[in-house]
Design a protein around this motif. Sequence first.
Motif, PDB file in Angstrom:
ATOM      1  N   LEU A  48       0.850  -1.201   0.000  1.00  0.00           N
ATOM      2  CA  LEU A  48       0.000   0.000   0.000  1.00  0.00           C
ATOM      3  C   LEU A  48       0.878   1.242   0.000  1.00  0.00           C
ATOM      4  O   LEU A  48       1.905   1.280   0.693  1.00  0.00           O
ATOM      5  CB  LEU A  48      -0.881   0.017   1.259  1.00  0.00           C
ATOM      6  CG  LEU A  48      -1.840  -1.153   1.422  1.00  0.00           C
ATOM      7  CD1 LEU A  48      -2.517  -1.087   2.797  1.00  0.00           C
ATOM      8  CD2 LEU A  48      -2.878  -1.173   0.320  1.00  0.00           C
ATOM      9  N   ALA A  97      -6.837   4.367  -1.068  1.00  0.00           N
ATOM     10  CA  ALA A  97      -7.012   3.370  -0.008  1.00  0.00           C
ATOM     11  C   ALA A  97      -8.236   3.630   0.865  1.00  0.00           C
ATOM     12  O   ALA A  97      -8.586   2.783   1.686  1.00  0.00           O
ATOM     13  CB  ALA A  97      -5.759   3.312   0.852  1.00  0.00           C
ATOM     14  N   ARG A  98      -8.891   4.779   0.697  1.00  0.00           N
ATOM     15  CA  ARG A  98     -10.126   4.998   1.458  1.00  0.00           C
ATOM     16  C   ARG A  98     -11.286   4.225   0.833  1.00  0.00           C
ATOM     17  O   ARG A  98     -12.370   4.148   1.393  1.00  0.00           O
ATOM     18  CB  ARG A  98     -10.432   6.495   1.554  1.00  0.00           C
ATOM     19  CG  ARG A  98      -9.446   7.181   2.520  1.00  0.00           C
ATOM     20  CD  ARG A  98      -9.495   8.676   2.402  1.00  0.00           C
ATOM     21  NE  ARG A  98      -9.014   9.095   1.081  1.00  0.00           N
ATOM     22  CZ  ARG A  98      -8.674  10.349   0.783  1.00  0.00           C
ATOM     23  NH1 ARG A  98      -8.763  11.283   1.678  1.00  0.00           N
ATOM     24  NH2 ARG A  98      -8.236  10.650  -0.430  1.00  0.00           N
ATOM     25  N   GLU A 125     -10.133   6.001   9.868  1.00  0.00           N
ATOM     26  CA  GLU A 125      -9.810   5.544   8.503  1.00  0.00           C
ATOM     27  C   GLU A 125      -8.697   4.492   8.540  1.00  0.00           C
ATOM     28  O   GLU A 125      -8.753   3.498   7.819  1.00  0.00           O
ATOM     29  CB  GLU A 125      -9.402   6.733   7.630  1.00  0.00           C
ATOM     30  CG  GLU A 125     -10.586   7.576   7.203  1.00  0.00           C
ATOM     31  CD  GLU A 125     -10.210   8.857   6.464  1.00  0.00           C
ATOM     32  OE1 GLU A 125     -10.997   9.285   5.609  1.00  0.00           O
ATOM     33  OE2 GLU A 125      -9.150   9.446   6.746  1.00  0.00           O
ATOM     34  N   ILE A 129      -8.989   0.646   7.128  1.00  0.00           N
ATOM     35  CA  ILE A 129      -8.076   0.060   6.121  1.00  0.00           C
ATOM     36  C   ILE A 129      -7.415  -1.202   6.693  1.00  0.00           C
ATOM     37  O   ILE A 129      -7.315  -2.233   6.016  1.00  0.00           O
ATOM     38  CB  ILE A 129      -7.014   1.087   5.658  1.00  0.00           C
ATOM     39  CG1 ILE A 129      -7.687   2.320   5.039  1.00  0.00           C
ATOM     40  CG2 ILE A 129      -6.073   0.453   4.624  1.00  0.00           C
ATOM     41  CD1 ILE A 129      -6.741   3.498   4.811  1.00  0.00           C
ATOM     42  N   ASP A 132      -9.827  -4.004   6.452  1.00  0.00           N
ATOM     43  CA  ASP A 132      -9.968  -4.553   5.096  1.00  0.00           C
ATOM     44  C   ASP A 132      -8.718  -5.372   4.729  1.00  0.00           C
ATOM     45  O   ASP A 132      -8.810  -6.383   4.022  1.00  0.00           O
ATOM     46  CB  ASP A 132     -10.200  -3.400   4.097  1.00  0.00           C
ATOM     47  CG  ASP A 132     -10.940  -3.868   2.851  1.00  0.00           C
ATOM     48  OD1 ASP A 132     -11.640  -4.906   2.922  1.00  0.00           O
ATOM     49  OD2 ASP A 132     -10.806  -3.215   1.805  1.00  0.00           O
ATOM     50  N   CYS A 133      -7.553  -4.913   5.226  1.00  0.00           N
ATOM     51  CA  CYS A 133      -6.310  -5.685   5.013  1.00  0.00           C
ATOM     52  C   CYS A 133      -6.450  -7.088   5.624  1.00  0.00           C
ATOM     53  O   CYS A 133      -6.014  -8.086   5.044  1.00  0.00           O
ATOM     54  CB  CYS A 133      -5.116  -4.986   5.676  1.00  0.00           C
ATOM     55  SG  CYS A 133      -4.540  -3.527   4.812  1.00  0.00           S
TER      56      CYS A 133
END
Length: 217
Positions: A48, A97-98, A125, A129, A132-133
Amino acid sequence: MREDNEQQKRWDKAYGGSEDFFGKLPSELAVNALGALRKNNAKRMLELGCGQGRDTWFFAHNGLEVVALDYSESGICQMRKKAQDLGAKVTVRVHDARQPLPFPDDYFDAIYSHMFFTMEFSEDEVAAILCDCLRVLRPGGLNIYSVRNDHDAQYGKFEPRGKDMWENPLGFVVHFFTEEKVRRLAGGYELVSIREFEDPSPPMPKKLYEVVLRKPE
Ligand SMILES: C[S@@+](CC[C@H](N)C(=O)[O-])C[C@H]1O[C@@H](n2cnc3c(N)ncnc32)[C@H](O)[C@@H]1O
């Protein structure tokens, strides 16, 4: 109120003006991470905030298949051209990445980012992230990241831009992390380690935490 893409434009300009904004060498974080990734049998990795790819090339040259994301079109264009020239096993994509990560569950063996979560993201935020990772990481996979910390010489300096964030004279908004915040954000992962280190790369020396997280089996 700041424009949403103001920082993105700054990165485009920075990368457009210099081929190696952070220098030519891979970071210490990447060099250290390689051993841990190999030990953990990592083959396919997500990076990322890859920027101009100083770490991406290092991982690719060391046999990892890297998918590298950044929202800077100029950085990604430079990477795309270099990947073609080198015939490297690197996939690059412009991605903010948002937005949700465009990959299936358990897809990557590892996730890596250097000085990415330390950008203009609120703590919520960053938490979203990281969550989600966790989804796209396989069980047992490592998420290795770095963030600038509260021992850094620029901590609390210059223009305040939100909680624990300041805009430096280059116009970049930096989010600084305490150890407590790193621990708070590790929810859902096993926290393997937190280590302080210095990154001497241009444009200024930085104090960071290296954070190693593992997705539970
Ligand atoms: C401090 S730079 C680090 C670049 C690279 N990891 C390195 O160490 O050379 C942070 C990177 O995060 C990217 N970035 C910041 N916010 C982002 C976002 N919302 N989505 C995707 N990339 C972002 C920037 O474009 C920039 O390339």
